[in-house]
Motif scaffolding. Structure first.
Motif, PDB file in Angstrom:
ATOM      1  N   ILE A  83       0.840  -1.200   0.000  1.00 23.92           N
ATOM      2  CA  ILE A  83       0.000   0.000   0.000  1.00 23.92           C
ATOM      3  C   ILE A  83       0.876   1.251   0.000  1.00 23.92           C
ATOM      4  N   THR A  84       1.942   1.229   0.770  1.00 19.68           N
ATOM      5  CA  THR A  84       2.856   2.371   0.802  1.00 19.68           C
ATOM      6  C   THR A  84       3.450   2.638  -0.577  1.00 19.68           C
ATOM      7  N   ALA A  86       2.027   1.924  -3.397  1.00 21.19           N
ATOM      8  CA  ALA A  86       0.942   2.478  -4.214  1.00 21.19           C
ATOM      9  C   ALA A  86       0.724   3.956  -3.890  1.00 21.19           C
ATOM     10  N   ILE A  87       0.856   4.328  -2.621  1.00 18.66           N
ATOM     11  CA  ILE A  87       0.712   5.731  -2.232  1.00 18.66           C
ATOM     12  C   ILE A  87       1.808   6.577  -2.865  1.00 18.66           C
ATOM     13  N   GLN A 118      -6.240   3.315  -6.648  1.00 18.76           N
ATOM     14  CA  GLN A 118      -7.247   3.213  -5.587  1.00 18.76           C
ATOM     15  C   GLN A 118      -7.817   1.798  -5.515  1.00 18.76           C
ATOM     16  N   GLN A 120      -6.315  -0.928  -6.456  1.00 21.42           N
ATOM     17  CA  GLN A 120      -5.249  -1.781  -5.917  1.00 21.42           C
ATOM     18  C   GLN A 120      -5.177  -1.666  -4.395  1.00 21.42           C
ATOM     19  N   ILE A 121      -5.244  -0.435  -3.907  1.00 26.91           N
ATOM     20  CA  ILE A 121      -5.170  -0.222  -2.453  1.00 26.91           C
ATOM     21  C   ILE A 121      -6.375  -0.838  -1.760  1.00 26.91           C
ATOM     22  N   MET A 125      -6.218  -3.531   1.227  1.00 28.89           N
ATOM     23  CA  MET A 125      -6.870  -3.300   2.523  1.00 28.89           C
ATOM     24  C   MET A 125      -7.802  -4.461   2.880  1.00 28.89           C
TER      25      MET A 125
END
Length: 534
Positions: A83-84, A86-87, A118, A120-121, A125
């Motif tokens: 996630i990081t 992706a951010i 979004q 992907q995240i 999650m």
């Protein structure tokens, strides 16, 4: 003293039997190297061995729990690291969209890729473990932690429960990381709103952003107590700020209320931990004439306040009616702060018009209403007002039924999850900006706030990763202690149960000798009877 023949034989048989039993037992001990086979062999030692076995069982379970904790940390850390990453890509796309040479088409291309990021995240999650349980849902392991609401926002469906497992005597450790801890506590840097109060119709001469929190301590200690504020522009070079009590607090702003109206470029106003972006849009003639600039700017007034909380509502699939909630708005922020359940609420209808609001989760036997009421509204009664929130239902007239149930999740503006941050910037990037300086100014303000929120979200995830690493280290260290206790217990138990080969063989030799002697004595003495003399 006379001894009968029968008594002699019985005594000799008993002695022989005892000696034989001793030889047999010691022989088994020599063969098996175990001296404690029954509690009768050593009652005290047997009791201690039983205690050690129980301790060993408990320590083995502790070690199994440590394995569960470490596995959970690895799984959640893997998801959060992805996630990081992706951010970071989202930050690159947002910064790229701020390029002055970008057109609407370019920004829309970035918005399309941000939508993929979004998605992907969201998938990360909602990651599951090998057993099919959701990693970030807390104790609600069968419920996806994140889902999209009818209004397009994303809300957390899990809970804040840390699943504690014992890893040592009196020591428990969380085996999971909740979505609440990892994603929901990311600070929202854009949690204030400006609203034009004068003139009644926005002429776009002054554009003032809602602001971004640059100093949390100053914001909490100085800004929040004085809001809402009134920002009024006195001329083309000066503005004044009043707090909720009407006190002039302009001195707390940068440049003590002075600004430039010579161009439309972004200007930053710093005020009590908040940074607002100011843009002035004048005509060419007004830019060149101070009197015209004063006349155009003076009288513009904005209200600056903490953004209201939001509420998203979903219909229960098992409702008797098909009615849905079309809107849910916080209409009384004070009452909302005081009474609305922080963990979410359940609205249940006991009839077509009467309702109760409960704290989630609802339990028919123990839950008590937080608020109750009857549908109101004009021209039709289609609104339920509870705990500072107005819920609007579909239908004219509304056809609710007894047993209808709706779930309401609140979201304060103090924090914002990464999914909603991305939704906001995607919407902004898909808007029309080319040729519209005001729209461009609003977009730039959105992009700046998005960068702040993306950074905040990444920091929150990093904190969650660090927490997991600390838990894993503590659990591993405790595992070493547990193993030492297991080894010590095993050694002690072996000292009680294991046979000493030298002692056992010497004892066996002695007992065999005694057995042979008892056989010889019996043979010799059995000849000393009256029958042998006949």
């Amino acid at each position: 003293m006379r001894i009968s023949t029968a008594q002699f034989y019985e005594t000799s048989a008993a002695n022989y039997s005892r000696s034989y039993a001793n030889v047999t037992k010691t022989g088994d001990e020599v063969a098996s190297q175990v001296k404690l086979n029954t509690a009768g062999d050593d009652p005290v030692g047997a009791g201690r061995v039983l205690q050690l076995q129980q301790m060993g069982t408990m320590l083995n379970q502790y070690n199994a729990n440590i394995g569960t904790v470490n596995t959970g940390v690895v799984q959640t850390e893997t998801a959060m690291t992805a996630i990081t990453s992706a951010i970071q890509r989202a930050q690159e796309l947002v910064l790229g969209a701020a390029n002055a040479t970008f057109t609407d088409k370019d920004r829309q291309a970035n918005a399309a890729e941000l939508k993929e990021v979004q998605t992907q995240i969201l998938g990360l999650m909602n990651s599951k473990d090998a057993d099919g349980s959701y990693l970030f849902s807390g104790s609600k392991s069968t419920t996806a932690p994140y889902s999209v609401n009818p209004d397009g926002t994303y809300s957390y469906q899990g809970d804040q429960t840390r699943n504690l497992l014992p890893i040592g005597s009196g020591i428990s450790m969380a085996a999971n990381t909740t979505g609440w801890d990892a994603f929901e506590q990311a600070i929202n840097t854009t949690r204030t709103t400006t609203t034009l109060t004068s003139p009644a119709v926005n002429d776009n001469v002054i554009a003032l952003s809602g602001g971004s929190v640059s100093n949390t301590a100053a914001y909490d200690n100085k800004f929040a107590p004085g809001e809402p504020y009134s920002i009024s522009f006195q001329s083309s070079t000066q503005y004044k700020i009043l707090d909720k009590a009407g006190n002039d607090v302009t001195a707390d702003a940068t440049s003590t209320g002075k600004f430039s109206s010579n161009n439309e470029g972004n200007q930053t106003i710093g005020f009590r931990g908040l940074e607002l972006t100011l843009n002035v849009n004048l005509t060419t003639a007004q830019y060149g004439d101070a009197a015209q600039a004063d006349a155009a700017i003076a009288g513009h007034t904005f209200s600056l306040a903490v953004s209201n909380s939001t509420v998203s509502t979903t219909r229960s699939p098992g409702n008797p009616s098909t009615t849905v909630v079309t809107d849910s708005t916080v209409t009384d922020q004070t009452q909302f702060n005081e009474t609305f359940p922080s963990g979410g609420a359940i609205i249940r209808f006991s009839s077509a018009t009467e309702f109760d609001l409960y704290a989630a989760p609802y339990d028919a036997t123990t839950s008590k209403p937080v608020s109750s009421g009857t549908l109101t509204g004009t021209p039709v009664a289609n609104q339920a007002v509870a705990s500072g929130v107005t819920f609007t239902f579909s239908g004219t007239p509304v056809t609710l039924a007894s047993g209808d149930q709706f779930t309401a999740q609140s979201s304060t503006q103090q924090s914002q999850n990464i999914l909603n941050t991305l939704s906001n910037v995607i919407t902004a990037l898909n808007g029309k900006v080319d040729g519209d300086p005001v729209a461009k100014q609003k977009l730039q303000a959105t992009l700046s706030s998005t960068i702040g929120n993306l950074t905040s979200a990444a920091n929150q995830i990093n904190d969650a990763v660090s927490d997991g690493g600390a838990r894993a280290k503590t659990a591993t260290d405790q595992g070493v202690t547990n193993q030492n206790l297991l080894d010590n217990g095993s050694n002690e138990a072996q000292g009680i149960t294991a046979s000493d080969p030298v002692d056992a063989i010497a004892r066996l030799t002695l007992q065999k000798t005694m057995l042979q002697a008892s056989q010889l004595v019996f043979t010799q003495l059995s000849a000393l009877n009256l029958f042998s003399k006949l």
